[in-house]
Design a protein around this motif. Structure first.
Motif, PDB file in Angstrom:
ATOM      1  N   LEU A   1       0.895  -0.749   0.531  1.00 34.66           N
ATOM      2  CA  LEU A   1       0.137  -0.138   0.497  1.00 34.66           C
ATOM      3  C   LEU A   1       0.539   1.779   0.437  1.00 34.66           C
ATOM      4  CD1 LEU A   1      -2.967  -0.592   2.397  1.00 34.66           C
ATOM      5  CD2 LEU A   1      -2.271  -1.253  -0.423  1.00 34.66           C
ATOM      6  N   ALA A   2       2.213   1.351   1.038  1.00 26.14           N
ATOM      7  CA  ALA A   2       3.250   2.123   0.929  1.00 26.14           C
ATOM      8  C   ALA A   2       3.763   2.641  -0.710  1.00 26.14           C
ATOM      9  CB  ALA A   2       4.102   1.803   1.408  1.00 26.14           C
ATOM     10  N   MET A   3       3.891   1.743  -1.534  1.00 25.44           N
ATOM     11  CA  MET A   3       4.432   1.835  -2.786  1.00 25.44           C
ATOM     12  C   MET A   3       3.583   2.912  -4.219  1.00 25.44           C
ATOM     13  SD  MET A   3       5.536  -2.376  -3.477  1.00 25.44           S
ATOM     14  CE  MET A   3       6.746  -2.531  -4.724  1.00 25.44           C
ATOM     15  N   ALA A   4       3.944   3.380  -4.400  1.00 27.47           N
ATOM     16  CA  ALA A   4       3.790   4.332  -5.431  1.00 27.47           C
ATOM     17  C   ALA A   4       3.391   4.173  -6.602  1.00 27.47           C
ATOM     18  CB  ALA A   4       4.541   5.708  -5.519  1.00 27.47           C
ATOM     19  N   GLY A   5       4.332   2.298  -6.817  1.00 27.76           N
ATOM     20  CA  GLY A   5       3.482   2.943  -7.780  1.00 27.76           C
ATOM     21  C   GLY A   5       2.531   1.271  -8.611  1.00 27.76           C
ATOM     22  N   GLN A   6       2.458   1.114  -7.249  1.00 29.97           N
ATOM     23  CA  GLN A   6       1.060  -0.348  -7.154  1.00 29.97           C
ATOM     24  C   GLN A   6      -0.421   0.596  -7.562  1.00 29.97           C
ATOM     25  OE1 GLN A   6       1.396  -3.548  -7.274  1.00 29.97           O
ATOM     26  NE2 GLN A   6       3.057  -3.917  -6.308  1.00 29.97           N
ATOM     27  N   TRP A   7      -0.112   1.459  -7.233  1.00 28.41           N
ATOM     28  CA  TRP A   7      -1.977   2.847  -7.374  1.00 28.41           C
ATOM     29  C   TRP A   7      -1.812   3.291  -9.061  1.00 28.41           C
ATOM     30  CZ3 TRP A   7      -4.762   2.631  -3.282  1.00 28.41           C
ATOM     31  CH2 TRP A   7      -4.310   2.099  -2.268  1.00 28.41           C
ATOM     32  N   LYS A   8      -2.834   3.376  -9.561  1.00 28.76           N
ATOM     33  CA  LYS A   8      -3.473   4.000 -10.276  1.00 28.76           C
ATOM     34  C   LYS A   8      -4.344   5.114 -10.282  1.00 28.76           C
ATOM     35  CE  LYS A   8      -6.287   3.114 -14.999  1.00 28.76           C
ATOM     36  NZ  LYS A   8      -4.189   4.034 -15.941  1.00 28.76           N
ATOM     37  N   SER A   9      -3.649   6.001 -10.669  1.00 27.14           N
ATOM     38  CA  SER A   9      -4.674   7.458  -9.752  1.00 27.14           C
ATOM     39  C   SER A   9      -5.811   7.731 -11.284  1.00 27.14           C
ATOM     40  CB  SER A   9      -3.925   8.965  -9.866  1.00 27.14           C
ATOM     41  OG  SER A   9      -2.883   9.026  -9.649  1.00 27.14           O
ATOM     42  N   LEU A  10      -7.166   7.765 -10.063  1.00 27.74           N
ATOM     43  CA  LEU A  10      -8.321   8.107 -11.308  1.00 27.74           C
ATOM     44  C   LEU A  10      -8.703   9.455 -10.778  1.00 27.74           C
ATOM     45  CD1 LEU A  10     -10.246   4.650 -10.437  1.00 27.74           C
ATOM     46  CD2 LEU A  10      -8.392   5.239 -12.005  1.00 27.74           C
ATOM     47  N   LYS A  11      -9.783   9.686 -11.347  1.00 28.36           N
ATOM     48  CA  LYS A  11     -10.077  10.621 -11.124  1.00 28.36           C
ATOM     49  C   LYS A  11     -10.813  11.390  -9.275  1.00 28.36           C
ATOM     50  CE  LYS A  11     -14.087  14.540 -12.640  1.00 28.36           C
ATOM     51  NZ  LYS A  11     -15.652  14.567 -14.052  1.00 28.36           N
TER      52      LYS A  11
END
Length: 253
Positions: free
Chosen positions: A31-41
């Motif tokens: 959950l802390a790894m920025a690369g795992q997240w996809k930013s939505l609106k």
């Protein structure tokens, strides 16, 4: 909607210390790894288990820490015919939510949502075709949902009925919401984009009422006789589902 269509269970409270479990999950390195997240609106999202296609799932193994959670959900509920194989992790800031939507036909019609962090209210609104069947007034509002590549493409854009038959559920930290049957097939579900959520139609009001006056109680205010929840911190949810059809190769459907 029958009460059995919506089940709200404090799944961890009888097994572990709730706060300890929440800290373990929220501090997970994934959950802390920025690369795992996809930013939505209006939120961030992680997709685990593979790619959901209209014809099924292109699978990837769930990590051990997620498998442990999904196995517990399957054992506690007994509602899934085989192991959960797909999990979406959503992160909501206090003012963020998700538009009313339905989950797509690729999923087995049972959804388990584990809530962490800040509480929130999820609203279930009758699908427009439900209104047509029952003689209810409908409007022309279309429920537009955010999509992310390979993650929420199976959710449908559909119409909303009037709010006369809405039902709301308070999503407490470390609680498990399960919805199925009518709640899955005939209703849209969503979370309002607001840091204040009304509690007047919440079917599980006892969840916050039993905390009144205690340390750590919810931030609830009453204005003109209507009680509202103030969202003050980030909420993380794990939406756990089973994709019945699994395909190892997209081109062999």
């Amino acid at each position: 909607m029958h009460n059995t269509s919506l089940l709200s269970l404090p799944i961890f409270s009888s097994i572990y210390d709730v706060q300890e479990v929440q800290l373990i999950l929220l501090n997970n390195p994934a959950l802390a790894m920025a690369g795992q997240w996809k930013s939505l609106k209006n939120r961030r999202l992680q997709n685990w288990g593979g790619v959901v296609h209209e014809k099924g799932l292109l699978p990837q193994p769930l990590p051990p820490w997620l498998t442990k959670i999904t196995q517990m959900i399957c054992e506690e509920t007994g509602l899934f015919p085989s192991p959960i194989n797909h999990v979406l992790i959503n992160e909501y800031l206090p003012h963020q939510g998700i538009m009313p939507h339905q989950d797509g036909p690729a999923y087995f019609p049972v959804v388990a949502i584990l809530s962490l962090g800040s509480p929130a209210v999820m609203k279930f609104s009758p699908h427009s075709r439900f209104g047509e069947y029952n003689g209810m007034a409908t409007n022309s509002t279309t429920a537009v949902h955010d999509t992310s590549e390979n993650a929420e493409s199976a959710e449908n854009k559909t119409g909303l009925c009037s709010d006369e038959h809405d039902v709301s559920v308070l999503l407490m930290p470390c609680s498990l919401l399960i919805f199925k049957d009518e709640a899955y097939s005939d209703y849209l579900h969503g979370i309002e984009d607001s840091n204040v959520h009304q509690l007047d139609k919440v079917v599980n009001a006892f969840e916050w009422q039993k905390q009144e006056g205690q340390e750590g109680a919810l931030d609830v205010a009453c204005t003109d006789g209507i009680k509202s929840l103030k969202r003050t911190s980030t909420r993380v949810s794990l939406t756990c589902r089973l994709v019945s059809k699994v395909h190892k190769n997209l081109f062999k459907f």
